[in-house]
Design an enzyme around this catalytic site. Structure first.
Site, short mmCIF file in Angstrom:
data_model
loop_
_atom_site.label_atom_id
_atom_site.label_comp_id
_atom_site.label_asym_id
_atom_site.label_seq_id
_atom_site.Cartn_x
_atom_site.Cartn_y
_atom_site.Cartn_z
N GLU A 62 0.78 -1.31 0.07
CA GLU A 62 0.02 0.06 -0.13
C GLU A 62 0.99 1.33 -0.02
O GLU A 62 2.03 1.32 0.65
CB GLU A 62 -0.92 0.16 1.31
N ASP A 233 -7.71 -4.86 8.78
CA ASP A 233 -7.15 -3.60 8.14
C ASP A 233 -7.05 -3.71 6.47
O ASP A 233 -6.24 -3.21 5.84
CB ASP A 233 -5.93 -2.99 8.71
P1 NAD Z 1 2.47 -10.58 13.93
O1 NAD Z 1 2.42 -11.61 12.23
O2 NAD Z 1 3.79 -10.24 14.16
O3 NAD Z 1 1.63 -11.20 14.91
C1 NAD Z 1 0.23 -11.36 14.71
C2 NAD Z 1 -0.20 -12.69 16.01
O4 NAD Z 1 -1.51 -12.80 15.70
C3 NAD Z 1 0.79 -13.82 15.64
O5 NAD Z 1 1.57 -14.13 16.79
C4 NAD Z 1 -0.57 -14.95 15.52
O6 NAD Z 1 -0.01 -16.23 15.96
C5 NAD Z 1 -1.41 -14.11 16.26
N1 NAD Z 1 -2.77 -14.59 15.78
C6 NAD Z 1 -3.42 -14.91 14.54
N2 NAD Z 1 -4.52 -15.46 14.64
C7 NAD Z 1 -4.72 -15.27 15.90
C8 NAD Z 1 -6.08 -15.63 16.68
N3 NAD Z 1 -7.29 -16.10 15.92
N4 NAD Z 1 -5.91 -15.84 17.99
C9 NAD Z 1 -4.98 -15.21 18.64
N5 NAD Z 1 -3.92 -14.67 18.08
C10 NAD Z 1 -3.84 -14.85 16.63
O7 NAD Z 1 1.63 -9.34 13.04
P2 NAD Z 1 1.66 -7.69 13.70
O8 NAD Z 1 2.67 -6.87 13.06
O9 NAD Z 1 1.78 -7.76 15.06
O10 NAD Z 1 0.52 -6.95 13.05
C11 NAD Z 1 -0.82 -7.71 13.62
C12 NAD Z 1 -1.87 -7.06 12.92
O11 NAD Z 1 -2.04 -5.60 12.81
C13 NAD Z 1 -1.87 -7.45 11.16
O12 NAD Z 1 -3.05 -8.00 10.76
C14 NAD Z 1 -1.26 -6.12 10.72
O13 NAD Z 1 -1.77 -5.96 9.41
C15 NAD Z 1 -2.19 -5.02 11.51
N6 NAD Z 1 -1.53 -3.70 11.83
C16 NAD Z 1 -2.69 -2.78 11.59
C17 NAD Z 1 -2.12 -1.37 11.75
C18 NAD Z 1 -3.25 -0.49 11.92
O14 NAD Z 1 -2.77 0.85 11.87
N7 NAD Z 1 -4.34 -0.76 12.14
C19 NAD Z 1 -0.87 -1.10 11.95
C20 NAD Z 1 0.12 -2.15 11.94
C21 NAD Z 1 -0.38 -3.41 11.70
#
Ligand code: NAD
Length: 349
Positions: A62, A233
């Protein structure tokens, strides 16, 4: 930082870590939250567009641009939930701040660490306006890369000092609990989402899965809870059951983008939502009473990255945590770009 003409400061990952550590994570988050809040309060002065997303089977890339008439900023960011299996980050990013007057870039920065900080700072700013007063306990569902930053921002801005963790991967929970150990939290590692949300006034969902997921079901969310839904997101990527949305007062960053990417993609396009800046400027109510469920349907918006780049640029001025990039061609006579190449050829010969 010494001002050198035609040199663009570049903040590498290493320099970003040095900058964050020299300032201190708590102070960095608090000051960054101040920049985010300042920019949200002058929301109408920004150009705004939903981010430009390029989707593929396994993820999304993005571009997120905005400008306030003086400064222009953009971020390049990806989201690839499967990356972790190959030892890569789910989210990586870099960004640019530029001078609207000349179009010249003023700063190029890593934004993977900065995104985690700005996402957490924005979540905490939203919660400051929406969460029940005196909240001390937050559940964090999804204990990956973003999770510690979320905990620390909520501690710095709201005084949250009880954290209840759950991840489908217990190794992620152990990692998160270990990293937060000794930082002033009472930490409970939980065996399920149901257990994690018990007694939590704030629930943060920050999981990564490129599909409609149901991290929270309706029965898990009690009256008065503030939900900080960060992980949903992207089109087709949500975390909350639709019934929760129907019981919640919903707050978003920029509605046209959140309707595409947020939890509210599950709702009709005319379902009422409030943009956060309206609450901050007092033009719309935030939490109206203690029994309401408030939902910050976070997707991440360009203005938050702009605020983060602006903050880094201001703090960088006091340090040497950058490299000077030779990014701008600078012929003695602006139209003699080819002449500059010829002179370089002569020097090399
Ligand atoms: P990451 O991959 O480091 O961590 C995600 C974690 O979620 C993993 O440890 C995984 O095991 C866990 N997980 C997956 N399914 C699950 C479930 N059903 N129950 C419990 N845990 C579960 O990712 P990250 O960098 O921490 O990002 C997390 C999310 O946040 C991503 O989807 C990312 O796109 C989003 N994000 C959003 C913003 C925003 O501004 N809103 C900014 C950054 C990241």
């Amino acid at each position: 930082m010494t001002e050198k003409l035609n040199i663009v400061p570049f903040v590498s990952v290493d320099h970003m870590m040095k900058l964050v550590l020299s300032i201190g994570v708590d102070r960095f988050l608090t000051e960054l939250a101040g920049y985010v809040e300042e920019d949200f309060r002058r929301w109408p002065s920004f150009s705004k567009t939903p981010r430009v997303a390029s989707h593929s089977v396994d993820g999304v890339i993005e571009l997120m641009p905005t400008n306030d008439g003086q400064l222009y900023g953009f971020k390049y960011v990806n989201g690839h939930p499967k990356n972790r299996r190959d030892g890569r980050q789910t989210v990586t990013a870099f960004g640019v701040l530029a001078d609207v007057g000349t179009g010249y870039p003023m700063l190029l920065s890593e934004m993977t660490i900065l995104t985690a900080l700005r996402t957490a700072a924005t979540s905490a700013v939203a919660a400051k306006h929406l969460a029940p007063r005196g909240a001390r306990t937050m559940a964090i569902i999804g204990n990956g890369a973003q999770s510690e930053f979320q905990a620390l921002a909520f501690k710095a801005l709201l005084g949250i000092d009880h954290i209840r963790l759950y991840d489908i991967d217990p190794a992620a929970t152990r990692k998160c609990a270990g990293n937060l150990d000794g930082l002033g939290f009472d930490i409970a590692c939980c065996a399920s989402t149901e257990q994690a949300v018990e007694g939590a006034e704030i629930v943060t969902t920050v999981t990564a899965d490129k599909q409609f997921a149901t991290i929270l079901t309706d029965n898990m969310v009690g009256a008065g809870t503030h939900l900080n839904a960060v992980g949903g997101d992207c089109p087709g990527k949500t975390e909350l059951h639709r019934d929760i949305l129907l019981r919640s007062d919903i707050f978003v960053e920029f509605a046209p983008q959140t309707r595409i990417e947020g939890e509210i993609q599950q709702l009709p396009a005319d379902h009422p939502v409030t943009e956060l800046w309206e609450v901050m400027t007092g033009t719309a109510p935030g939490r109206t009473d203690n029994s309401r469920i408030t939902l910050f349907d976070s997707v991440g918006f360009a203005i938050e990255d702009f605020s983060a780049l602006r903050y880094v640029r201001d703090r960088l001025a006091e340090t040497d945590f950058y490299e000077a990039l030779d990014l701008l061609a600078d012929p003695d006579e602006p139209r003699d770009l080819f002449g500059m190449l010829l002179r370089a050829a002569k020097k090399q010969a």
